[in-house]
Scaffold this active site. Structure first.
Site, PDB file in Angstrom:
ATOM      1  N   ARG A 282      -4.169  -9.918   4.563  1.00 41.87           N
ATOM      2  CA  ARG A 282      -4.539  -9.916   3.140  1.00 41.87           C
ATOM      3  C   ARG A 282      -3.319  -9.450   2.349  1.00 41.87           C
ATOM      4  NH1 ARG A 282      -6.290  -6.554  -0.740  1.00 41.87           N
ATOM      5  NH2 ARG A 282      -7.921  -7.259  -2.155  1.00 41.87           N
TER       6      ARG A 282
ATOM      7  N   LYS B 280       0.806  -1.225   0.000  1.00 38.60           N
ATOM      8  CA  LYS B 280       0.000   0.000   0.000  1.00 38.60           C
ATOM      9  C   LYS B 280       0.843   1.281   0.000  1.00 38.60           C
ATOM     10  CE  LYS B 280      -4.446  -1.763   1.251  1.00 38.60           C
ATOM     11  NZ  LYS B 280      -5.521  -1.947   2.216  1.00 38.60           N
TER      12      LYS B 280
HETATM   13  N1  HH2 Z   1      -7.510  -3.541   0.510  1.00 41.38           N
HETATM   14  C1  HH2 Z   1      -7.783  -3.508  -0.804  1.00 41.38           C
HETATM   15  C2  HH2 Z   1      -8.903  -4.212  -1.304  1.00 41.38           C
HETATM   16  N2  HH2 Z   1      -9.684  -4.944  -0.492  1.00 41.38           N
HETATM   17  N3  HH2 Z   1     -10.192  -5.775   1.653  1.00 41.38           N
HETATM   18  C3  HH2 Z   1      -9.920  -5.835   2.974  1.00 41.38           C
HETATM   19  N4  HH2 Z   1     -10.680  -6.607   3.787  1.00 41.38           N
HETATM   20  N5  HH2 Z   1      -8.870  -5.144   3.528  1.00 41.38           N
HETATM   21  C4  HH2 Z   1      -8.054  -4.364   2.775  1.00 41.38           C
HETATM   22  O1  HH2 Z   1      -7.123  -3.735   3.346  1.00 41.38           O
HETATM   23  C5  HH2 Z   1      -8.299  -4.282   1.356  1.00 41.38           C
HETATM   24  C6  HH2 Z   1      -9.407  -5.011   0.834  1.00 41.38           C
HETATM   25  C7  HH2 Z   1      -6.903  -2.777  -1.745  1.00 41.38           C
HETATM   26  O2  HH2 Z   1      -5.909  -3.616  -2.286  1.00 41.38           O
HETATM   27  P1  HH2 Z   1      -5.952  -4.362  -3.732  1.00 41.38           P
HETATM   28  O3  HH2 Z   1      -7.099  -5.321  -3.816  1.00 41.38           O
HETATM   29  O4  HH2 Z   1      -4.648  -4.956  -4.007  1.00 41.38           O
HETATM   30  O5  HH2 Z   1      -6.133  -3.196  -4.763  1.00 41.38           O
HETATM   31  P2  HH2 Z   1      -7.379  -2.687  -5.589  1.00 41.38           P
HETATM   32  O6  HH2 Z   1      -8.433  -2.253  -4.622  1.00 41.38           O
HETATM   33  O7  HH2 Z   1      -6.804  -1.560  -6.404  1.00 41.38           O
HETATM   34  O8  HH2 Z   1      -7.875  -3.836  -6.428  1.00 41.38           O
END
Ligand code: HH2
Length: 264
Positions: free
Chosen positions: A240, A206
């Site tokens: 995660r 992040k």
């Molecule tokens: N962070 C992201 C997405 N979903 N869900 C939970 N429970 N906790 C988190 O911290 C969280 C989440 C963001 O990360 P990522 O899926 O890699 O990116 P994007 O939202 O751009 O797909």
């Protein structure tokens, strides 16, 4: 929990797994790397991202869900969505957890669906919505406010018929928070664990590591492992992550030093 983003625009792996074969191969890697849950998402929630409709989310997910329906999954499947129709399709294909970054506020049908289908739900703290959440977030007492929000959403899930034992909570690192807020939440995690439900924490790659260490997205593994391990040590039940084998190794060392047999 390993992340599989079937999206063109996720912040660290957007576009990598849009192809169904690549997505399925990634699912296998996540399982082999030591994860016990794979969180599949088809809508980016990165700061500034535009929402997509349910039809587009389902179009992206369909090949993967069809494959899961046909062949089963090598590990537990979580669906990262705020939409009841998408969650329903994923549960139909075997998903057991709905990971909702809106904590049931985005779609009034989501929590009743989770209750009705006997799934589990992860309720995430987010200030605002992804498109605007990083525009000047301010808290008086970030830990107190996040705790109050999570307790209120837990009560909403229970009121919708989801048994408390099927609810996970997440402070939402990076979701409408400044660097200082993220660091405070990680430090004060035991205060959130005291709510009594397992905590999910997502720090992987992040932007806090960009701010703190000056690292680009592809250079955040060491920072992510350090913060993830501190979160586990402070009481997180689920991490995660994008880098599954590396995280499994770090947790393996932590467990060994603690004399933990890993059977949790
Ligand atoms: N962070 C992201 C997405 N979903 N869900 C939970 N429970 N906790 C988190 O911290 C969280 C989440 C963001 O990360 P990522 O899926 O890699 O990116 P994007 O939202 O751009 O797909």
């Amino acid at each position: 929990m390993g992340v599989l983003n079937v999206t063109p625009d996720s912040f660290s792996d957007g576009g990598d797994f849009l192809d169904p074969q690549a997505a399925l191969a990634r699912l296998g890697e996540i399982a082999a790397g030591g994860a016990v849950i794979c969180d599949i998402g088809a809508e980016s929630t990165r700061p500034g991202s535009e929402p997509v409709g349910a039809a587009e989310e389902l179009r992206r997910l369909r090949p993967v869900l069809d494959e899961l329906t046909r062949g089963g999954a090598p590990l537990a499947i979580s669906i990262d969505t705020a939409k009841a129709s998408v969650a329903a399709a994923a549960i139909g294909a075997g998903a057991v957890l709905v990971n909702d970054v809106t904590a049931g506020r985005g779609d009034p049908d989501l929590l009743p669906l989770v209750a009705d289908r006997g799934a589990a739900v992860c309720l995430v703290h987010m200030r605002g919505e992804p498109r605007t959440m990083q525009a000047h977030p301010r808290y008086g007492d970030v830990v107190g406010e996040v705790r109050e929000f999570l307790e209120e959403r837990l009560a909403a899930a229970v009121a919708a018929g989801v048994p408390e034992e099927r609810v996970l909570l997440d402070p939402g690192i990076g979701f409408g928070k400044r660097l200082q807020d993220n660091l405070t939440l990680l430090r004060e995690l035991p205060e959130l664990a005291a709510i009594g439900r397992p905590l999910v924490v997502g720090v992987s790659r992040k932007s806090m590591f960009g701010e703190l260490l000056g690292r680009a997205v592809g250079e955040r593994l060491a920072g992510s492992l350090a913060a993830g391990l501190l979160a586990v040590d402070a009481g997180a039940a689920v991490l995660r992550v994008h880098d599954v084998p590396e995280t499994a190794d770090a947790i393996g060392v932590w467990r060994a030093v603690r004399g933990d047999d890993g059977e949790e």
